[in-house]
Motif scaffolding. Structure first.
Motif, PDB file in Angstrom:
ATOM      1  N   ALA A 107      92.599  74.518   8.006  1.00 26.54           N
ATOM      2  CA  ALA A 107      93.809  73.788   7.607  1.00 26.54           C
ATOM      3  C   ALA A 107      94.755  73.595   8.781  1.00 26.54           C
ATOM      4  CB  ALA A 107      94.522  74.550   6.480  1.00 26.54           C
ATOM      5  N   ALA A 108      94.178  73.422   9.977  1.00 24.87           N
ATOM      6  CA  ALA A 108      95.019  73.367  11.173  1.00 24.87           C
ATOM      7  C   ALA A 108      95.364  71.957  11.622  1.00 24.87           C
ATOM      8  CB  ALA A 108      94.318  74.100  12.324  1.00 24.87           C
ATOM      9  N   GLY A 109      94.721  70.949  11.054  1.00 24.24           N
ATOM     10  CA  GLY A 109      94.906  69.582  11.554  1.00 24.24           C
ATOM     11  C   GLY A 109      96.297  69.021  11.296  1.00 24.24           C
TER      12      GLY A 109
ATOM     13  N   VAL B 243      77.967  77.825  20.736  1.00 21.92           N
ATOM     14  CA  VAL B 243      78.305  76.398  20.712  1.00 21.92           C
ATOM     15  C   VAL B 243      78.988  76.015  22.024  1.00 21.92           C
ATOM     16  CG1 VAL B 243      79.737  74.634  19.588  1.00 21.92           C
ATOM     17  CG2 VAL B 243      78.483  76.308  18.201  1.00 21.92           C
ATOM     18  N   GLU B 244      78.591  74.877  22.569  1.00 19.67           N
ATOM     19  CA  GLU B 244      79.189  74.361  23.810  1.00 19.67           C
ATOM     20  C   GLU B 244      79.937  73.064  23.534  1.00 19.67           C
ATOM     21  OE1 GLU B 244      76.000  73.901  26.553  1.00 19.67           O
ATOM     22  OE2 GLU B 244      75.653  76.061  26.775  1.00 19.67           O
ATOM     23  N   ALA B 245      80.922  72.807  24.368  1.00 18.24           N
ATOM     24  CA  ALA B 245      81.739  71.594  24.209  1.00 18.24           C
ATOM     25  C   ALA B 245      81.183  70.472  25.075  1.00 18.24           C
ATOM     26  CB  ALA B 245      83.190  71.891  24.575  1.00 18.24           C
ATOM     27  N   ASN B 246      79.879  70.210  24.932  1.00 12.86           N
ATOM     28  CA  ASN B 246      79.239  69.172  25.755  1.00 12.86           C
ATOM     29  C   ASN B 246      79.222  67.856  25.009  1.00 12.86           C
ATOM     30  OD1 ASN B 246      77.483  70.030  23.821  1.00 12.86           O
ATOM     31  ND2 ASN B 246      75.752  70.368  25.212  1.00 12.86           N
ATOM     32  N   ASN B 247      80.432  67.342  24.739  1.00 11.44           N
ATOM     33  CA  ASN B 247      80.574  66.047  24.070  1.00 11.44           C
ATOM     34  C   ASN B 247      81.769  65.327  24.664  1.00 11.44           C
ATOM     35  OD1 ASN B 247      83.017  66.959  22.430  1.00 11.44           O
ATOM     36  ND2 ASN B 247      81.452  68.378  21.672  1.00 11.44           N
ATOM     37  N   ALA B 248      81.910  64.080  24.316  1.00  7.49           N
ATOM     38  CA  ALA B 248      82.964  63.246  24.926  1.00  7.49           C
ATOM     39  C   ALA B 248      84.358  63.798  24.670  1.00  7.49           C
ATOM     40  CB  ALA B 248      82.857  61.820  24.389  1.00  7.49           C
TER      41      ALA B 248
ATOM     42  N   GLN C 252      93.865  73.002  18.914  1.00  7.89           N
ATOM     43  CA  GLN C 252      92.812  72.456  18.079  1.00  7.89           C
ATOM     44  C   GLN C 252      91.675  71.920  18.956  1.00  7.89           C
ATOM     45  OE1 GLN C 252      96.359  71.839  16.696  1.00  7.89           O
ATOM     46  NE2 GLN C 252      95.572  73.798  16.011  1.00  7.89           N
ATOM     47  N   ASN C 253      90.632  72.749  19.100  1.00  7.94           N
ATOM     48  CA  ASN C 253      89.502  72.403  19.961  1.00  7.94           C
ATOM     49  C   ASN C 253      88.206  72.257  19.169  1.00  7.94           C
ATOM     50  OD1 ASN C 253      91.023  72.405  22.351  1.00  7.94           O
ATOM     51  ND2 ASN C 253      90.828  74.630  22.536  1.00  7.94           N
ATOM     52  N   GLY C 254      88.315  71.738  17.970  1.00  8.13           N
ATOM     53  CA  GLY C 254      87.121  71.489  17.185  1.00  8.13           C
ATOM     54  C   GLY C 254      86.931  72.486  16.058  1.00  8.13           C
ATOM     55  N   THR C 255      85.998  72.138  15.147  1.00  8.27           N
ATOM     56  CA  THR C 255      85.819  72.941  13.936  1.00  8.27           C
ATOM     57  C   THR C 255      85.202  74.306  14.215  1.00  8.27           C
ATOM     58  OG1 THR C 255      83.779  71.669  13.587  1.00  8.27           O
ATOM     59  CG2 THR C 255      85.743  71.000  12.339  1.00  8.27           C
TER      60      THR C 255
END
Length: 451
Positions: A9-11, A187-192, A78-81
């Motif tokens: 519920a952080a968004g 999990v890695e943050a290897n996305n745009a 907020q760095n992703g789910t």
């Protein structure tokens, strides 16, 4: 196996164009977040963790109202789910069991669906909730082989063949606690976007030889809310479902699409609800009641055989016993109306108690507020309150007592007594004609001066 809920519920919800956290926008008079929490509560979770960010204090207050036992933790950035779920790890340090991840802006996942996920966990390390999409659009696709989930492919990364898949990812995931956080750590943050995405744990789990499956639900359950338009769609979805449930339980809705219900509305069977009735929070209506058109109810209880409206308003604390009649343009607030009493029209009854079988005449007002304090009016059984009576509280009217029409009652009235409290009538012969002529002349002079 014990269950823990982690509700994200952080968004901020930029598309809502609001200063309020997205998950606190209301559907059926409860925050979206509360709907998600109520669905999860059906699993009787041992732990309940809400991950908040934007508007943290407001979210925490709302959570305390609906689930005081829940713990609210902060996701500072907020760095992703996956990053959001990781924020709950410390709060679950001493927990042993399964964790189900829900979303505060996806309010309609049914308890029965969550139960299916719990059952499916059996021999599987991870269970994902999916749905058959009428229009898959840019949802992530669930690539299945039999009952095994091979991978979640994001639309941007999918081949044309994979984009033809209509089984899509809802985001809801269930896994054993240690397994879940071990997978998240990988999990890695290897996305745009440079963010850590929860669906990536599926591929990691498969690479480690863990079994992953998916459970299907109706697409309507996965409706997410990211804009005001989607909020309106969610409200319509809730109302349609709630109205249908009432009618299946034996309630008559004469024009269903005009009746608005709250998340906690309770109505007994054989009750009839006419068009354009609004139910605010905390309303219970027993069986065999008739709610007439254009009435507004909130925080009240209506017992068997009652009739309310049309155009009546029951405010918080209104308690109607069996066979009570509340008619048109009547407002009841913080008042107990006993069996068979009638308040049929054009009256205000606040901070009061009305005895059984009493009749409250048109235009009656309980004058309960002195500008600082509220005061109570007590009316006994079988009393008759004449039309246009002002009852200046605190005041008591006895059993079988009466008040004359137009009375201003400031003193207690004993049992069986008639109270007359109005100035004597004086007729000034011919004065009406003289007064009208004087006023007409004054109006004429003013008009001439203006011109």
């Amino acid at each position: 196996m014990s269950i823990a809920l982690v509700i994200l519920a952080a968004g901020k919800g930029t598309r809502m164009n609001s200063d309020q956290p997205k998950v606190l926008h209301q559907i059926a008079n409860a925050p979206m977040l509360a709907h998600a929490m109520m669905s999860g509560a059906a699993l009787e979770p041992a732990r309940n963790v809400v991950v908040a960010g934007h508007g943290f204090d407001d979210v925490r207050k709302s959570v305390a109202e609906f689930a005081p036992e829940a713990q609210v933790v902060l996701q500072e950035s907020q760095n992703g789910t996956a990053h959001a779920v990781a924020a709950a790890q410390e709060a679950l340090a001493d927990f042993e069991g399964d964790v189900i991840v829900l979303f505060g802006d996806t309010p309609f996942v049914r308890p029965e669906t969550l139960e299916k996920m719990v059952v499916a966990r059996g021999d599987n390390a991870v269970v994902v909730l999916g749905f058959e999409a009428a229009d898959p659009g840019k949802y992530g696709r669930l690539v299945m082989r039999g009952d095994r989930l091979e991978e979640i492919i994001e639309y941007a990364d999918a081949t044309d063949e994979q984009r033809d898949i209509s089984f899509c990812n809802s985001g809801v995931i269930l896994a054993e606690k240690s397994t879940l956080f071990d997978l998240i750590d990988a999990v890695e943050a290897n996305n745009a976007q440079g963010e850590y995405y929860l669906p990536d744990i599926v591929g990691i789990a498969r690479d480690r030889g863990l079994s992953v499956t998916a459970v299907a639900c109706d697409e309507a359950e996965t409706l997410g809310v990211n804009s005001r338009a989607q909020l309106a769609e969610a409200e319509a979805t809730f109302q349609s479902r709630a109205r249908k449930d009432l009618m299946e339980m034996g309630v008559t809705l004469q024009q269903p699409e005009t009746v608005m219900l709250s998340f906690d509305t309770v109505v007994g069977r054989d009750t009839v609800i006419e068009p354009n009735v609004y139910f605010g929070p905390d309303v219970t209506v027993e069986s065999g009641v008739h709610i007439r058109a254009f009435s507004h109810l909130e925080g009240c209880h209506v017992s068997r055989g009652g009739v309310v409206g049309p155009y009546a308003r029951l405010r918080p604390g209104a308690e109607l016993a069996e066979d009570v009649r509340v008619g048109n343009f009547v407002e009841i607030k913080n008042a107990m109306i006993d069996t068979g009493a009638k308040v049929n029209h054009l009256s205000y009854v606040g901070d009061a108690s009305i005895g059984a079988a009493s009749n409250i005449g048109a235009g009656t007002i309980t004058c309960n507020y002195d500008g600082v304090m509220k005061h109570k009016t007590t009316i006994g059984a079988n009393a008759f309150i004449g039309s246009n009576t002002m009852l200046v509280a605190p005041v008591s009217i006895g059993n079988n007592a009466m008040t004359g029409s137009g009375s201003v009652v400031t003193k207690d009235v004993p049992d069986d007594a008639l109270a007359l409290a109005r100035a004597p009538q004086v007729n000034k012969l011919g004065l009406a004609h003289k007064l009208f002529e004087m006023l007409k002349l004054k109006k004429k002079n003013m008009s001439e001066k203006a011109n």
